[in-house]
Enzyme design. Sequence first.
Site, mmCIF file in Angstrom:
data_model
loop_
_atom_site.group_PDB
_atom_site.id
_atom_site.type_symbol
_atom_site.label_atom_id
_atom_site.label_comp_id
_atom_site.label_asym_id
_atom_site.label_seq_id
_atom_site.Cartn_x
_atom_site.Cartn_y
_atom_site.Cartn_z
ATOM 1 N N SER A 174 51.372 -4.655 -16.878
ATOM 2 C CA SER A 174 50.935 -4.422 -18.255
ATOM 3 C C SER A 174 49.985 -3.234 -18.320
ATOM 4 O O SER A 174 50.082 -2.395 -19.230
ATOM 5 C CB SER A 174 50.236 -5.668 -18.804
ATOM 6 O OG SER A 174 51.058 -6.803 -18.694
ATOM 7 N N TYR A 357 25.490 9.688 -15.948
ATOM 8 C CA TYR A 357 25.078 8.871 -14.796
ATOM 9 C C TYR A 357 26.146 8.773 -13.706
ATOM 10 O O TYR A 357 25.867 8.271 -12.614
ATOM 11 C CB TYR A 357 24.663 7.465 -15.247
ATOM 12 C CG TYR A 357 25.701 6.711 -16.045
ATOM 13 C CD1 TYR A 357 26.729 6.005 -15.418
ATOM 14 C CD2 TYR A 357 25.656 6.689 -17.429
ATOM 15 C CE1 TYR A 357 27.681 5.320 -16.140
ATOM 16 C CE2 TYR A 357 26.602 5.999 -18.172
ATOM 17 C CZ TYR A 357 27.611 5.312 -17.525
ATOM 18 O OH TYR A 357 28.550 4.633 -18.258
ATOM 19 N N VAL A 378 36.287 1.112 -16.084
ATOM 20 C CA VAL A 378 35.587 1.970 -15.127
ATOM 21 C C VAL A 378 35.443 1.247 -13.792
ATOM 22 O O VAL A 378 35.831 1.748 -12.749
ATOM 23 C CB VAL A 378 34.203 2.392 -15.666
ATOM 24 C CG1 VAL A 378 33.428 3.183 -14.608
ATOM 25 C CG2 VAL A 378 34.367 3.234 -16.926
#
Length: 521
Positions: A174, A357, A378
């Site tokens: 998916s 960052y 992430v």
Amino acid sequence: MGSLDTNPTAFSAFGDDAGFQPLNPEDVRAYLHKAVDFISDYYKSVESLPVLPDVKPGYLQKELRAAPPVSSAPFDVTMKELRNSVVPGMTHWASPNFFAFFPSTNSAAAIAGDLIASAMNTVGFTWQASPAATEMEVLALDWLAQLLRLPTSFMNFTSSGRGTGGGVILGTTSEAMLVTLVAARDAALRRSGSDGVAGIPRLTVYAADQTHSTFFKACRLAGFDPANIRSIPTGAETDYGLDPARLLEMMQADADAGLVPTYICATVGTTSSNAVDPVGAVADVAALFNAWVHVDAAYAGSACICPEFRHHLNGVEKVDSISMSPHKWLMTCLDCTCLYVRDTHRLTDSLETNPEYLKNDASESGTVTDLKDMQVGVGRRFRGLKLWMVMRTYGAAKLQEHIRSDVAMAKMFEDSVRTDNRFEVVVPRNFALVCFRIKPSSGGAISTEEDADEANRELMERLNHTGKAYLAHTVVGGKFVLRFAVGSSLQEERHVRSAWDLIQKTTAEIIKEYTVRKFKV
């Protein structure tokens, strides 16, 4: 609050002065030894357990306390509750009597790799965040690409250096569909000169009606208009594979209407019947419209490490992306879906994030792969380790032996079905899935298609209720069909033969009951 354990002396393994030490080395050793013993015992006994549990919805809420405990408890208490309450409610995908859906294979090497990865608990979103995790994933993907004999255009590294293509390990097919749909969407918008997302209502996507339902879900998530999602009918004349002529006709009609053909999903080994779409011919049609082609080889891709099955991927050099899931048939535990793209920049251009960052010299040098830019999220797990450990430990020869053994057992089952005139094989067997059913017999107790559908549903329910086998079903050409999927890691010929004996016995009982009911004998 009466259900909470508030006894402060219930557990004192850490000592009064030590404070809370969740990674106390001695506890890690003791807990994991007990967990490994549990796993080993589970694999020894799973064959004797009912494949489907006999529990009702909500049972676990009654078995275990409804509120979390306040104080500690010995780990042995936790393990006792696992054995007594959780295991009896499990559907045992590891059972050699599991023939439903597709297999969820596993191995000692994969379990060890997953355990070590969980212990290290690295979050390798960038190369710098964990160089070895990133490079291990890249290496494992390139190894698998070589086993599949994918073109070097899909590899991270080639003999001449870093390539333009590459891969990423995701959780499921998916996700692979979603990220490639987003990349294809953005490319089509740029190609059509659209200002931002204003042109999305003109974009069209295509797949056969046998394509996994997750594709249509991913299309909606990627923002495609449901009215522009084309499901192309298939039939027995193509063994339920996608017909390139029908695809061309539909894409041309859309283009003539001012729409923008954007993405085609071809499948190698559909979930319903294991149909195979002609990859090369589909890619040739897509090229006429500059549309993205993705190949979903989630299950059957693993078989293509064997030369005798590799032809199913012929034409893959013309597609834009391909995904396959070693957690289905290549001895690597969930979750592990490998996505390859010919041009990683087409993916990262749509998915890249670069917050302050996360900036670092390695990423900005352009010489490393930051896998966060090839996925939705992430954070990410160290999935590459278990896949590498499987290939490194067993080698190509053993993995091919595993695939061939499963296919041979499926053929044995298919041959048994064909020799029994009460049954029929509904579609040609591809790989290790057999689609079969009790067939109607003129003048017999089961004489109509409606009778056959009812009898096959009854057969499946009775088989599954015994706990001795678990099968799933599908509908092919309007017929209710049983799916017999070989491939559980512990399966041997005796399990397949035992399942067939049970099917024959149960079928005889059903036909006898139908005969009594119909002819009053």
